[in-house]
Design a protein around this motif. Structure first.
Motif, PDB file in Angstrom:
ATOM      1  N   VAL A  36     138.645  25.272  24.853  1.00 16.32           N
ATOM      2  CA  VAL A  36     137.985  26.194  25.775  1.00 16.32           C
ATOM      3  C   VAL A  36     137.071  27.102  24.967  1.00 16.32           C
ATOM      4  O   VAL A  36     137.462  27.609  23.914  1.00 16.32           O
ATOM      5  N   VAL A  37     135.859  27.284  25.444  1.00 16.40           N
ATOM      6  CA  VAL A  37     134.882  28.131  24.756  1.00 16.40           C
ATOM      7  C   VAL A  37     134.673  29.376  25.598  1.00 16.40           C
ATOM      8  O   VAL A  37     134.404  29.284  26.796  1.00 16.40           O
ATOM      9  N   LYS A  38     134.811  30.548  24.975  1.00 17.97           N
ATOM     10  CA  LYS A  38     134.629  31.794  25.734  1.00 17.97           C
ATOM     11  C   LYS A  38     133.300  32.449  25.377  1.00 17.97           C
ATOM     12  O   LYS A  38     133.079  32.830  24.224  1.00 17.97           O
ATOM     13  N   VAL A 336     132.064  31.759  31.293  1.00 19.82           N
ATOM     14  CA  VAL A 336     130.933  32.694  31.287  1.00 19.82           C
ATOM     15  C   VAL A 336     131.296  33.834  32.243  1.00 19.82           C
ATOM     16  O   VAL A 336     132.431  33.916  32.713  1.00 19.82           O
ATOM     17  N   ARG A 337     130.370  34.698  32.556  1.00 18.77           N
ATOM     18  CA  ARG A 337     130.687  35.827  33.442  1.00 18.77           C
ATOM     19  C   ARG A 337     129.774  35.781  34.668  1.00 18.77           C
ATOM     20  O   ARG A 337     128.558  35.942  34.532  1.00 18.77           O
ATOM     21  N   PRO A 338     130.366  35.536  35.844  1.00 17.17           N
ATOM     22  CA  PRO A 338     129.541  35.544  37.063  1.00 17.17           C
ATOM     23  C   PRO A 338     129.169  36.979  37.412  1.00 17.17           C
ATOM     24  O   PRO A 338     129.968  37.888  37.228  1.00 17.17           O
ATOM     25  N   MET A 339     127.970  37.181  37.924  1.00 14.31           N
ATOM     26  CA  MET A 339     127.446  38.537  38.069  1.00 14.31           C
ATOM     27  C   MET A 339     127.348  39.024  39.512  1.00 14.31           C
ATOM     28  O   MET A 339     126.669  40.014  39.779  1.00 14.31           O
ATOM     29  N   GLN A 340     128.018  38.342  40.427  1.00 13.63           N
ATOM     30  CA  GLN A 340     127.880  38.777  41.832  1.00 13.63           C
ATOM     31  C   GLN A 340     128.398  40.200  42.040  1.00 13.63           C
ATOM     32  O   GLN A 340     127.841  40.948  42.840  1.00 13.63           O
ATOM     33  N   GLY A 341     129.402  40.589  41.277  1.00 12.87           N
ATOM     34  CA  GLY A 341     129.937  41.950  41.388  1.00 12.87           C
ATOM     35  C   GLY A 341     128.959  43.005  40.876  1.00 12.87           C
ATOM     36  O   GLY A 341     129.165  44.196  41.066  1.00 12.87           O
ATOM     37  N   LYS A 354     128.714  30.872  18.595  1.00  7.87           N
ATOM     38  CA  LYS A 354     128.336  30.029  17.458  1.00  7.87           C
ATOM     39  C   LYS A 354     127.578  28.808  17.981  1.00  7.87           C
ATOM     40  O   LYS A 354     127.771  28.411  19.139  1.00  7.87           O
ATOM     41  N   PRO A 355     126.755  28.173  17.127  1.00  8.79           N
ATOM     42  CA  PRO A 355     125.960  27.032  17.604  1.00  8.79           C
ATOM     43  C   PRO A 355     126.816  25.960  18.296  1.00  8.79           C
ATOM     44  O   PRO A 355     126.428  25.427  19.338  1.00  8.79           O
ATOM     45  N   GLU A 356     128.008  25.666  17.740  1.00  6.33           N
ATOM     46  CA  GLU A 356     128.823  24.604  18.355  1.00  6.33           C
ATOM     47  C   GLU A 356     129.304  25.016  19.757  1.00  6.33           C
ATOM     48  O   GLU A 356     129.449  24.176  20.653  1.00  6.33           O
ATOM     49  N   ASP A 357     129.524  26.320  19.945  1.00 11.52           N
ATOM     50  CA  ASP A 357     129.945  26.801  21.271  1.00 11.52           C
ATOM     51  C   ASP A 357     128.774  26.738  22.253  1.00 11.52           C
ATOM     52  O   ASP A 357     128.952  26.445  23.439  1.00 11.52           O
TER      53      ASP A 357
END
Ligand SMILES: Cc1ncc(COP(=O)(O)O)c(C=O)c1O
Length: 373
Positions: A36-38, A336-341, A354-357
């Protein structure tokens, strides 16, 4: 048995809940994923440094005057001294918080103790509004642009009971950098009894030559609080430590609402090393610059609208509702972060990792975005 009905229930229910970036462990647990990539909370993936880790190990091992069994230095004297030295200020100009979020809360508590309002531009960091409402203050939200600071809207929103004005420099999530002229207009144009809170959580990501640092105005305005954090470029989000810079008079008022021992010993010693490490800052800044250019180039290939000038994040606009895109990406192991809020129903905010992420992000997001950006 009657249901528990705490006082001020209605008031409490009106306070928006802060929804943090989803932790990696939670996504692994819920979706049974291995990798999982954050890219959801604007952390710096390149740290913390070995020097910080070594200092933490020493603090954990303990000595006569430091160790996990002892209370920390309540006012963080040594860290404040290191910050003051780095910023060219005196120790009386520095206050520590359990993350800069806590200083935002302290400021709201102190200023809105007996009512009043805070001016907050639309699409600003959620804690400004939450902290204001939690202490019973009124939020005066002003219209804001995705590309520039609307100083006129901020000045026009001020009312007779206004005590605080919040401004991100750069703003999260829009990445807008106000620039020197906008800051100067607010510093000079706001009534003296208002505290202008300039949140510089991402300041160190900007080129020091071109960055309009609000600290330069501390001599001109008593009612100015400049915020920084160790959670972003210094890569210490897990330790929770941030700082406020302001006049001794203002900070002494905030001291009245500070919880004793609000920053812990490990946070203090790690931050003391981190704040002096300008080489790591420069390294991270360089990586961020490269990551930003690569992201914009890739977004262009997918014909996606990207916005953001500063910080270690960008926003992508998509034809899909933000929440749907967020969920689809989660299933593919990317947070990722949804921005509807934040009043942006079709935007997601993406931290530059990082590039791999970032490769993992584009592998997951590319096919979804090709359906329409
Ligand atoms: C603009 C801004 N200010 C403050 C913070 C709070 O940082 P912390 O409480 O970790 O210092 C954040 C974190 O995301 C932020 O984006």
């Amino acid at each position: 048995m009657p249901a528990v009905k705490p006082f001020a229930t209605d008031h409490l229910r009106r306070i928006p809940l802060y929804i943090p970036g989803k932790p990696i462990q939670e996504v692994r647990r819920e979706l049974g994923l291995d990798r999982v990539v954050k890219l959801a909370s604007n952390e710096n993936p390149w740290g913390p440094t070995e020097a910080v880790k070594a200092r933490l190990a020493r603090a954990i091992a303990g000595t006569e005057d430091e160790g996990l069994g002892l209370y920390p230095v309540s006012d963080g004297y040594y860290l404040r001294q290191a910050i003051a030295r780095r910023r060219g200020l005196s120790i009386e100009n520095v206050l520590l918080g359990n993350g800069s979020s806590e200083i935002i809360e302290m400021m709201a508590k102190a200023a809105l103790l007996d009512g009043g309002s805070a001016v907050i531009p639309q699409h600003s960091f959620a804690i400004y509004g939450i902290a204001t409402q939690t202490v019973g203050g009124r939020v005066l939200e002003t219209r804001a642009d995705l590309h520039e600071t609307s100083v006129d809207a901020i000045l026009a929103a001020v009312q007779s009971d206004t005590r605080l004005v919040f401004l991100g420099n750069p703003n999260n999530p829009t990445g807008v950098l106000p620039g020197r002229r906008a800051l100067e207009r607010l510093v000079k144009g706001l009534r003296d009894d208002i505290v202008l809170v300039v949140d510089q959580a991402y300041a160190e990501y900007e080129d020091p030559e071109g960055y309009a640092d609000a600290t330069a105005f501390l001599r001109e305005r008593e009612g100015l609080l400049v915020l920084h954090t160790f959670s972003k470029i210094h890569a210490l989000a897990g330790l929770r430590v941030g700082y406020g810079l302001g006049s001794p008079d203002l900070l002494q008022l905030l001291e009245r609402v500070r919880s004793p021992f609000n920053t812990n010993h490990l946070a203090q010693v790690a931050a003391e090393i981190a704040v002096q490490d300008q080489a790591f800052e420069a390294f991270s800044r360089g990586k961020n610059r490269e990551g930003r250019q690569a992201f914009i180039a890739e977004a262009r290939k997918h014909r996606c609208q990207v916005s953001g000038q500063g910080g270690n994040f960008l926003m992508l606009e998509s034809a899909l509702p933000a929440q749907d895109l967020f969920q689809e990406l989660l299933r593919r192991g990317v947070i990722v972060r949804p921005m509807q809020g934040y009043g942006l129903p079709n935007h997601v905010r993406v931290t530059l990792g990082k590039p791999e992420d970032m490769d993992a992000f584009w592998r997951a997001a590319g096919p979804l975005l090709d359906c329409g950006c």
